[in-house]
Design a protein around this motif. Structure first.
Motif, short mmCIF file in Angstrom:
data_model
loop_
_atom_site.label_atom_id
_atom_site.label_comp_id
_atom_site.label_asym_id
_atom_site.label_seq_id
_atom_site.Cartn_x
_atom_site.Cartn_y
_atom_site.Cartn_z
N LEU A 106 41.48 21.95 18.14
CA LEU A 106 41.98 20.63 17.74
C LEU A 106 43.24 20.71 16.89
O LEU A 106 44.22 20.01 17.14
CB LEU A 106 40.87 19.87 17.01
N VAL A 107 43.24 21.56 15.87
CA VAL A 107 44.38 21.62 14.96
C VAL A 107 45.64 22.02 15.72
O VAL A 107 46.71 21.40 15.56
CB VAL A 107 44.10 22.59 13.80
N GLY A 108 45.54 23.03 16.56
CA GLY A 108 46.70 23.46 17.34
C GLY A 108 47.19 22.40 18.30
O GLY A 108 48.41 22.21 18.48
N HIS A 109 46.26 21.70 18.93
CA HIS A 109 46.65 20.65 19.86
C HIS A 109 47.36 19.51 19.14
O HIS A 109 48.36 18.98 19.64
CB HIS A 109 45.42 20.11 20.58
N VAL A 110 46.83 19.12 17.98
CA VAL A 110 47.47 18.03 17.23
C VAL A 110 48.88 18.44 16.80
O VAL A 110 49.84 17.66 16.91
CB VAL A 110 46.62 17.63 16.01
N ASP A 111 49.03 19.67 16.34
CA ASP A 111 50.36 20.15 15.95
C ASP A 111 51.32 20.06 17.13
O ASP A 111 52.47 19.60 17.00
CB ASP A 111 50.25 21.59 15.45
N ALA A 112 50.87 20.51 18.30
CA ALA A 112 51.72 20.45 19.49
C ALA A 112 52.06 19.01 19.88
O ALA A 112 53.21 18.70 20.24
CB ALA A 112 51.03 21.16 20.66
#
Length: 223
Positions: free
Chosen positions: A138-144
């Protein structure tokens, strides 16, 4: 212009939701809104793209589709438009059940193919929190996602009290400051209590719940 995007989630209903529907009678009733609301938004999207005036593109999941409200345009998007942006055409790309990966893979490419919008909103992440394998990404996807949104886009925080949600909210604050995004804080006191504001499934907001979301999000928008 040709527009073939579908607001329908093609993934089958998960076993947890199916089992819950046997216990809470309101769950199947609310879930049954998904297809007609998706079809209604598709009709509205086509009409919006054929029209003129400021363009608002909404990204997200069932909360942005308005599932739980008495009509597809009585969710927070429809209520906010009526209150604060009546001159805007709305193209709602939200899909019931969508996760951050779905926005990255399906909704953002459509956004990027449309005429430059005057407003972009993103509310996503709640469905990712439901399973460990999605929480890990989730964190990586939101950053992207935040790095692909246009400058000035509005993104909502996750009001969930979990550690992962807190980390996501820190990423939102940091990237928003770096890229000139607008943040709508859903941990606002106006959306901290859902007593009397939930639909029959006890999960999605009802019309009153969506009104509270529309108020908080509307107050974050620039005049």
């Amino acid at each position: 212009m040709e527009f073939s995007y579908s607001n329908v989630n093609e993934r089958p209903r998960g076993p947890l939701l199916t089992a819950a529907g046997l216990v809470v009678r309101g769950i199947p009733r609310v879930q049954a809104q998904a297809l007609p609301y998706a079809e209604a938004w598709r009709r509205d999207n086509l009409a919006a793209l054929a029209g003129t005036g400021p363009l608002w593109v909404a990204l997200g999941d069932s909360l942005t589709q308005g599932i739980g409200a008495p009509a597809h345009d009585r969710g927070w998007v429809g209520q906010l438009r009526a209150r604060r942006r009546p001159d805007h055409r709305v193209v709602n790309l939200a899909v019931s059940g969508a996760r951050t990966a779905d926005v990255l893979e399906r909704q953002l490419p459509v956004l990027e193919s449309l005429p430059r919008p005057d407003l972009v909103t993103l509310m996503i992440g709640s469905n990712d929190l439901m399973r460990p394998r999605y929480r890990r990404e989730l964190v990586g996807h939101v950053d992207a996602l935040l790095h692909r949104l246009p400058v000035g886009a509005l993104v909502t925080t996750l009001p969930n009290p979990s550690r992962v949600a807190a980390e996501v909210n820190r990423v939102i604050a940091r990237v928003a400051a770096e890229r000139g995004l607008v943040v709508a804080e859903l941990r606002d006191p106006r959306t901290s209590s859902w007593r009397g504001r939930l639909a029959a499934d006890h999960f999605h907001p009802n019309e009153a719940g969506y009104a509270a979301l529309a108020e908080v999000i509307g107050d974050a928008l620039p005049d």
